[in-house]
Design an enzyme around this catalytic site. Structure first.
Site, PDB file in Angstrom:
ATOM      1  N   SER A 178      -3.208   8.644  -0.169  1.00 13.57           N
ATOM      2  CA  SER A 178      -1.843   9.139  -0.338  1.00 13.57           C
ATOM      3  C   SER A 178      -1.336   8.693  -1.703  1.00 13.57           C
ATOM      4  CB  SER A 178      -0.930   8.564   0.755  1.00 13.57           C
ATOM      5  OG  SER A 178       0.424   8.849   0.497  1.00 13.57           O
ATOM      6  N   TYR A 192       2.230   1.400   5.585  1.00 12.53           N
ATOM      7  CA  TYR A 192       1.473   2.610   5.271  1.00 12.53           C
ATOM      8  C   TYR A 192       0.870   2.521   3.871  1.00 12.53           C
ATOM      9  CZ  TYR A 192       0.565   7.610   4.494  1.00 12.53           C
ATOM     10  OH  TYR A 192      -0.013   8.829   4.202  1.00 12.53           O
TER      11      TYR A 192
END
Length: 267
Positions: free
Chosen positions: A143, A156
């Site tokens: 990501s 995350y």
């Protein structure tokens, strides 16, 4: 579009929705033989049916990445059915929407189990097969939050940063074995990722972020991921202007970037 994926066995995790579902759709269109994995077997069956896949060119293999210690035997099932594994796309994962001081350690542990340990456990299970064949393509969906520490995503982001370190090292270790590793860094992509994101107490957020709702189309993201694997790109950033601007600022103007990030809407 070439014939790179034709008759290759492509294993996709997180295949029941979002980017994973779009990857199944695009890989099927390119002639791949597919292995669909996620926790939700019913949704996997839906995805297979909607893409016209059959038992001859696909299999459903339910997996729970959080229960990562049980993933070691999974590759044997694929090899028994199709004889090989050519491409592994580690797409499955879960996001987060909570401030650090409001997040339990248990929630951080869940994020790490699913996004990191579940991810690398499957790769480690497939690795001996690929090394023996001296051929294989491994791609992990990290990501932009694995390149930038993003607010409300401390856990995350940490898991995605960890994936970068693991796979860059794995690539270096297996260059002589002809294994190709592609790291994928999506920005905001229009999926249910924010709806399923964990709050501080570990429960799902159950709402769509505006930045996600206005994000890149998942089908377009999938096409670019498969193109990157075919081209044997080391990494690909699939993001909008806002995310790319942030990456630019972080690299060249870190102090200004820190102020920019603290004021930027990320939900």
């Amino acid at each position: 579009m070439g014939d790179f994926f034709k008759d290759k066995v492509v294993w996709i995790t997180g295949a029941s929705s979002g980017i994973g579902e779009s990857l199944v759709k695009e890989a099927a269109r390119r002639g791949a033989t597919l292995v669909l994995s996620s926790r939700r077997e019913k949704e996997l069956k839906r995805v297979r049916k909607e893409n016209g896949l059959t038992n001859s060119n696909s299999m459903i293999l339910p997996l729970d990445l959080e229960d990562y210690k049980k993933l070691g035997k999974a590759p044997a099932q694929v090899i028994k059915t199709f004889g090989k594994i050519d491409v592994l796309i580690n797409n499955g994962g879960i996001s987060q929407r909570s401030l650090a001081h409001e997040t339990s350690l248990e929630t951080y542990e869940t994020l790490m189990k699913v996004n990191y340990f579940g991810n690398i456990a499957l790769t480690l299970a497939v690795l001996p097969h690929m090394r023996a064949r001296k051929q294989g393509w491994i791609s992990t969906i990290a990501s932009v939050a694995g390149l930038i520490g993003v607010p409300l995503r401390t856990g995350y982001s940490s898991t995605k940063f960890a994936l970068t370190g693991f796979y860059e090292a794995l690539r270096a270790e297996n260059t002589k074995e002809n294994l190709k590793v592609t790291l994928v860094y999506p920005g905001f992509v229009k999926t249910n990722i924010s709806h399923n994101a964990l709050k501080g107490d570990g429960t799902p957020q159950k709402k769509m972020d505006k930045v996600i709702e206005n994000g890149i189309d998942a089908d377009e993201c999938a096409k670019r991921i498969l193109d990157a694997i075919e081209n044997e790109d080391l990494q690909v950033i699939i993001a909008g202007g806002k995310e790319k601007f942030g990456l630019f600022l972080r690299h060249y103007f870190p102090k200004f970037f820190a102020k920019f990030l603290s004021k930027t809407a990320v939900t």
